[in-house]
Scaffold this motif. Structure first.
Motif, PDB file in Angstrom:
ATOM      1  N   GLU A  54       0.822  -1.210   0.000  1.00  0.00           N
ATOM      2  CA  GLU A  54       0.000   0.000   0.000  1.00  0.00           C
ATOM      3  C   GLU A  54       0.856   1.259   0.000  1.00  0.00           C
ATOM      4  OE1 GLU A  54      -2.976  -0.057  -0.580  1.00  0.00           O
ATOM      5  OE2 GLU A  54      -3.717  -2.025  -0.002  1.00  0.00           O
ATOM      6  N   LEU A  55       0.249   2.345  -0.462  1.00  0.00           N
ATOM      7  CA  LEU A  55       0.907   3.640  -0.465  1.00  0.00           C
ATOM      8  C   LEU A  55       0.390   4.485   0.702  1.00  0.00           C
ATOM      9  CD1 LEU A  55       0.827   4.483  -4.276  1.00  0.00           C
ATOM     10  CD2 LEU A  55       2.658   3.409  -2.954  1.00  0.00           C
ATOM     11  N   ASP A  56       1.070   5.592   0.937  1.00  0.00           N
ATOM     12  CA  ASP A  56       0.693   6.505   2.015  1.00  0.00           C
ATOM     13  C   ASP A  56       1.159   7.897   1.608  1.00  0.00           C
ATOM     14  OD1 ASP A  56       0.843   8.064   4.520  1.00  0.00           O
ATOM     15  OD2 ASP A  56       0.378   6.158   5.490  1.00  0.00           O
ATOM     16  N   ALA A  57       0.258   8.885   1.721  1.00  0.00           N
ATOM     17  CA  ALA A  57       0.592  10.239   1.269  1.00  0.00           C
ATOM     18  C   ALA A  57       1.685  10.882   2.102  1.00  0.00           C
ATOM     19  CB  ALA A  57      -0.659  11.115   1.293  1.00  0.00           C
ATOM     20  N   SER A  58       1.968  10.372   3.304  1.00  0.00           N
ATOM     21  CA  SER A  58       3.065  10.936   4.099  1.00  0.00           C
ATOM     22  C   SER A  58       4.414  10.733   3.423  1.00  0.00           C
ATOM     23  CB  SER A  58       3.086  10.317   5.497  1.00  0.00           C
ATOM     24  OG  SER A  58       3.323   8.923   5.436  1.00  0.00           O
ATOM     25  N   LEU A  59       4.475   9.807   2.462  1.00  0.00           N
ATOM     26  CA  LEU A  59       5.711   9.597   1.699  1.00  0.00           C
ATOM     27  C   LEU A  59       6.081  10.821   0.865  1.00  0.00           C
ATOM     28  CD1 LEU A  59       4.838   5.988   0.464  1.00  0.00           C
ATOM     29  CD2 LEU A  59       6.385   6.578   2.354  1.00  0.00           C
ATOM     30  N   LEU A  60       5.105  11.694   0.633  1.00  0.00           N
ATOM     31  CA  LEU A  60       5.383  12.920  -0.121  1.00  0.00           C
ATOM     32  C   LEU A  60       6.359  13.833   0.610  1.00  0.00           C
ATOM     33  CD1 LEU A  60       1.721  13.691  -1.274  1.00  0.00           C
ATOM     34  CD2 LEU A  60       3.595  12.907  -2.746  1.00  0.00           C
ATOM     35  N   LEU A  61       6.554  13.592   1.909  1.00  0.00           N
ATOM     36  CA  LEU A  61       7.465  14.431   2.683  1.00  0.00           C
ATOM     37  C   LEU A  61       8.923  14.022   2.529  1.00  0.00           C
ATOM     38  CD1 LEU A  61       5.302  14.784   5.917  1.00  0.00           C
ATOM     39  CD2 LEU A  61       5.721  16.521   4.184  1.00  0.00           C
ATOM     40  N   ILE A  62       9.191  12.907   1.862  1.00  0.00           N
ATOM     41  CA  ILE A  62      10.570  12.435   1.706  1.00  0.00           C
ATOM     42  C   ILE A  62      11.476  13.501   1.080  1.00  0.00           C
ATOM     43  CG2 ILE A  62      12.005  10.792   0.392  1.00  0.00           C
ATOM     44  CD1 ILE A  62       9.930   8.627   1.111  1.00  0.00           C
TER      45      ILE A  62
END
Length: 603
Positions: free
Chosen positions: A466-474
């Motif tokens: 699954e994906l998670d939008a918090s990954l956009l903070l990388i």
């Protein structure tokens, strides 16, 4: 008969210790006294008129829905609300505000002003203490009306005649051009002497002056200034002035899923939310708020960083026990209504990164050095040395099993990285080589276990698909550069798999093969913070026109006063979640700053 409006129908007024929500029809449906986290005196927002309200507007038939204002706006760059009604008999204006306090007696002031014609008006005030459960004793003292229940008393002062009926205090009067009639309620502990008589006109002048002078400190003068300033005012209004703590929102139990159970109490200080709020304030010139928050943090954490909580009370309280208010039917029958928050004792490793990043930014922007702040930072890393590889509940406070959330690990890396920078600057001492190795170990672990090579994307947790939008903070946290193929792949995967038909971003899947990660039933709307993060990332990877278009679509979701809740329901086309939400207004400011710096804005 007033029925609570849509979430976006409300305006916020406040005094930086508590806040009220005012509906378009002139009804105050939510007010906790004397603090954000106190029991509500008006809880009609989460129930019915029986649970407390204060309506002030043109007179209407008792069985009819009160008329909505034709126009409303904040007076300039302030938190003074003006609502105007056009009626067959003329036009009338109501001015609502809460003066910033210099005493312990909070006030809500409502001034009725005649504009044209002669307009019959009615004030209907039904106070119900303890979230609508307790009917107070209402009586007169020296010409003033007072409602008393247990430790609380609320005093009504007005020059208009009042009368009681059906456990409600009414006033019927008519205004002509130039008439100004004020109503003020003031809270006071019931065992104390009555509060001083209010001076509504002087309070109005002082309140306007306060906000005007505060806004003058804003250093942002770009094309999105109106949206940024309104967001900054909102964040300031969510700050508890006596301590510097910042609430996530002034409400509880406004649903993320209308009619569902995703209803939480947000009237506390999340370290994460407060840290990112601090960052936005620092970037726009507000150093005094940053200093106050840092002092709050040091008091709250005290000498016990090993037991760091993800949230505290607004004065640093640790016990935030969650209870259900079963006598309240909930907003649009969304149950249960909760007070307190049981997530307070969750393990969320990302918080260490957010706090350290905020302290780092304060240091970099020249906030006066605080030796204990540096010592706290070092203690946090010593804790992470032996705990960073544990599973946790993650940024979204899942109530399912703990996992190795990728975002949590990235933010642990941030905590170590920023502390290394502090030591390298000469402002702290620590085992530099040891922590550089730790930073490398965490980075390697995330890239090996949290990355799906086949799909070229980071995943929500180790071993998950699954994906998670918090990954956009990388990329925003500097974990990897924006042009790294893994970053671009993650952004594009989130666009494909977590976008709504409107192009807004969900936090994570709430159904599918990996259902149940958050341990909750039902779905939720697009998470506005995540949608702003997407705009940020698109700008960072050079897709600035696409970023601007998404940002301006997000700005269009604000209500007519520039306010945002936590989420947007794409099916119902309305705002959902607690309101207004710091975690939505902070990324709005950050994205505006990024797009302005890149020149990515329209004519």
């Amino acid at each position: 008969m007033h029925v609570a409006g849509r979430i976006e129908d409300y305006a916020l007024i406040g005094d930086m210790q508590t806040a009220a929500l005012v509906c378009r029809d002139g009804t105050v449906d939510w007010l906790c006294l004397p603090r954000f986290d106190s029991h509500a005196v008006f809880a009609g927002l989460l129930g019915t008129e029986e649970h407390g309200f204060w309506r002030l507007g043109p007179a209407h038939a008792p069985e009819a829905q009160p008329p909505a204002a034709a126009r409303r706006t904040y007076r300039g760059d302030s938190l003074v609300l003006e609502s105007e009604w056009d009626t067959p008999r003329g036009t009338v204006r109501v001015i609502d505000f809460m003066p910033p306090r210099d005493t312990d007696a909070p006030q809500l002031v409502r001034i009725v002003e005649g504009v044209s014609g002669r307009v019959p008006m009615r004030s209907a005030l039904r106070m119900r203490f303890s979230y609508g459960r307790v009917v107070p004793w209402v009586h007169k003292v020296d010409g003033r009306t007072v409602a008393v229940a247990g430790p609380d008393s609320v005093w009504l002062d007005t020059s208009a005649e009042t009368f009681g009926k059906d456990l409600t205090t009414y006033s019927d009067f008519t205004v002509a051009p130039g008439d100004r009639i004020a109503f003020t309620i003031s809270w006071q502990p019931s065992h104390k002497e009555p509060p001083a008589l209010p001076e509504p006109e002087a309070a109005l002048t002082a309140t306007e002056t306060f906000w005007r002078e505060w806004v003058e400190h804003c250093t942002y003068h770009g094309p999105y200034r109106e949206a940024v300033v309104r967001s900054l005012i909102t964040l300031k209004a969510l700050t508890y002035a006596p301590t510097g703590g910042i609430v996530a929102a002034p409400t509880t139990s406004l649903p993320e899923d209308i009619g569902g159970s995703r209803n939480w109490d947000y009237r506390f200080t999340w370290l994460r939310d407060a840290a990112i709020t601090l960052s936005s304030l620092l970037r726009t010139g507000y150093r005094e708020e940053a200093r106050a928050w840092r002092e709050w943090l040091l008091r709250a954490v005290a000498g016990d960083p090993e037991n760091l909580q993800i949230m505290y009370g607004i004065a640093g309280e640790r016990e935030l026990g969650e209870t259900e208010l079963d006598w309240l039917p909930g907003y649009e029958n969304s149950q249960p209504v909760r007070a307190g928050n049981g997530a307070a004792h969750q393990l969320q490793l990302d918080v260490y990164g957010e706090v350290t990043e905020a302290l780092h930014l304060a240091h970099m922007t020249g906030l006066a050095r605080n030796d204990y702040a540096s010592l706290l930072q070092l203690k946090l890393i010593r804790y992470l040395e032996t705990h960073w590889d544990q599973p946790d509940e993650g940024i979204w406070e899942v109530r399912g099993p703990r996992r190795h959330f990728v975002h949590s690990k990235v933010m642990v890396w941030v905590a170590v990285d920023r502390t290394i920078k502090l030591i390298e600057s000469g402002d702290a001492d620590g085992p530099l080589e040891k922590w550089r190795e730790l930073r490398d170990d965490i980075h390697r672990d995330v890239c090996e276990k949290g990355y799906d090579k086949e799909r070229n994307t980071f995943t929500q947790s180790y071993g998950s698909k699954e994906l998670d939008a918090s990954l956009l903070l990388i990329p925003q946290m500097g974990f990897l550069p924006p042009d790294d193929k893994r970053v671009i792949g993650t952004i594009e995967a989130i666009q494909r798999e977590l976008s709504t038909s409107d192009g807004f971003i969900l936090r994570y899947p709430t159904s599918g093969d990996d259902a149940g990660v958050d341990g909750l039933e039902g779905d939720e709307g697009a998470f506005l913070a995540c949608s702003f993060w997407m705009a940020d990332d698109l700008a960072m990877i050079g897709r600035v026109d696409e970023a601007r278009k998404l940002f301006e679509k997000l700005l269009a979701l604000r209500n007519d006063l520039g306010l945002l809740a936590e989420e947007w329901d794409p099916r119902l086309q309305r705002q959902v979640g607690n309101f207004p939400q710091a975690f939505s207004h902070v990324p709005l400011i950050d994205t505006a700053l990024r797009l302005t710096a890149s020149g990515a804005y329209g004519g």
